[in-house]
Design an enzyme around this catalytic site. Structure first.
Site, PDB file in Angstrom:
ATOM      1  CB  ILE A 199     -70.661  -8.607 -23.273  1.00 21.24           C
ATOM      2  CG1 ILE A 199     -71.204  -9.327 -24.517  1.00 21.24           C
ATOM      3  CG2 ILE A 199     -69.176  -8.225 -23.871  1.00 21.24           C
ATOM      4  CD1 ILE A 199     -70.684 -10.521 -25.031  1.00 21.24           C
ATOM      5  CE  LYS A 200     -65.539 -12.132 -16.725  1.00 18.66           C
ATOM      6  NZ  LYS A 200     -65.074 -13.273 -16.251  1.00 18.66           N
ATOM      7  CG  LEU A 201     -67.158  -4.777 -21.962  1.00 18.28           C
ATOM      8  CD1 LEU A 201     -68.182  -3.658 -21.858  1.00 18.28           C
ATOM      9  CD2 LEU A 201     -66.323  -5.167 -23.291  1.00 18.28           C
ATOM     10  CB  THR A 229     -68.693 -14.515 -23.710  1.00 19.67           C
ATOM     11  OG1 THR A 229     -69.510 -15.872 -23.463  1.00 19.67           O
ATOM     12  CG2 THR A 229     -67.497 -14.607 -24.838  1.00 19.67           C
ATOM     13  CB  VAL A 266     -64.464  -7.975 -25.006  1.00 24.77           C
ATOM     14  CG1 VAL A 266     -63.630  -7.126 -25.825  1.00 24.77           C
ATOM     15  CG2 VAL A 266     -66.066  -7.685 -25.530  1.00 24.77           C
TER      16      VAL A 266
END
Length: 337
Positions: free
Chosen positions: A141-143, A105, A107
């Site tokens: 968590i995708k950054l 998912t 950010v």
């Protein structure tokens, strides 16, 4: 009859063969499209969620997110932000019902140069997953792989036990910095690198093994394996199945439902092209990058600079479109709600 198992083996799909040496991940927000391909993991991004949120099948999730945003109250902007975060998590939680592994998912890309804001938003998403009964072990968590994003990833991993997937990765400098940060996974892009070369050079087509995106991921994979980095390499952004086959053996590959469908119909023989053993023989030397060296080395790669900034702009634009859509539905008087 005795010949039938051999025949059946020969007819094995390219997708099933690929799964023998690579973890297959579905790149989509449309979780109804996942079932038949049986991926281990799934990835989403703002563009994919925007597309899925406009499909009739997912309107209940959108309504639930809107109700959540309103319930939390605050300014109009705060309500919409909370609704967006909730929507991302609702999609992620539904996807997790269909896969055994993890969901990624993202950010908000507009925070890509604000380390503290990325950390705070990531923690908020994990909190929302927890409320939905999902453990943080099942979420990546995708950054964006800016310097600030990579440092946010390092902080989230080390201080909060939150697993990160570093995305929009186009340069070797980005890959080295991510390895040194000790993040869980990187998503080096393939197709968008090809797009850049087609648009900016005289060569308009490439054999899979000569594809500049394939060569980039191969180099990164070999570097990580040669120097014992634990970070997972997940090739992403594919334009055709040739690119995917040329990276068979990569740790993970995240693939759109359309290309998963093509691989399922394809019965040609697949062989692993990448391996940790072969990587040991690569001539790559170990590199250390502090912030100054990272910025210089990344800046030397015109393609990577352009595609990183372009990728951030595109994801940010789709985040704005999603917010606009939710704002209209939350606050328009015509809606009657």
């Amino acid at each position: 009859m005795s010949g039938s198992p051999v025949k059946r083996q020969r007819m094995e799909s390219a997708l099933d063969q690929l799964k023998q040496f690579t973890t297959v991940v579905a790149d989509t927000g449309d979780f109804n499209a996942i079932d038949e391909y049986k991926p281990q993991d799934a990835t989403t991004n703002p563009s994919l969620i925007l597309a899925a949120a406009q499909m009739p099948a997912y309107q209940e999730l959108v309504e639930e997110a809107l109700a959540y945003g309103k319930r939390l109250g605050g300014s109009q902007e705060e309500q919409v932000t909370n609704a967006v975060d909730k929507l991302f998590v609702l999609f992620g939680a539904e996807i997790l019902k269909k896969i055994p592994g993890r969901v990624s998912t993202e950010v908000d890309a507009r925070l890509s140069f604000d380390r503290d804001a990325m950390v705070a938003r990531a923690r908020r998403l994990i909190e929302l997953y927890k409320e939905a009964g999902v453990s943080k072990d099942r979420v990546l968590i995708k950054l964006a792989s800016t310097w600030e994003g990579i440092q946010a990833g390092k902080e989230l991993e080390e201080q909060h036990g939150i697993h990160c997937n570093m995305t929009l990765l186009f340069s070797f400098a980005q890959a080295v910095a991510c390895a040194e940060a000790g993040v869980t996974l990187i998503s080096p892009f393939v197709g968008r690198i090809l797009d850049w070369h087609v648009a900016n050079t005289d060569q308009k087509s490439y054999e899979p093994l000569e594809d500049p995106g394939v060569k980039s991921v191969t180099k990164i994979y070999n570097y990580y394996k040669k120097f014992g980095y634990k970070t997972i390499v997940m090739g992403a952004s594919f334009r055709n199945t040739g690119e995917i086959k040329a990276l068979a053996g990569c740790d993970f590959l995240t693939i759109s439902p359309q290309l998963l469908g093509e691989l399922l119909k394809d019965t040609s023989k697949l062989v692993p092209m990448l391996s940790a053993k072969a990587a040991q023989a690569s001539p790559l030397e170990k590199v250390h990058l502090d912030e100054k060296a990272f910025r210089w080395l990344h800046n030397e790669d015109r393609m990577a600079v352009e595609k990183l900034s372009d990728g951030i702009r595109k994801f940010a634009a789709d985040a704005v479109k999603l917010e606009r859509m939710l704002t209209e539905r939350m606050f328009s008087t015509e809606n009657g709600k």
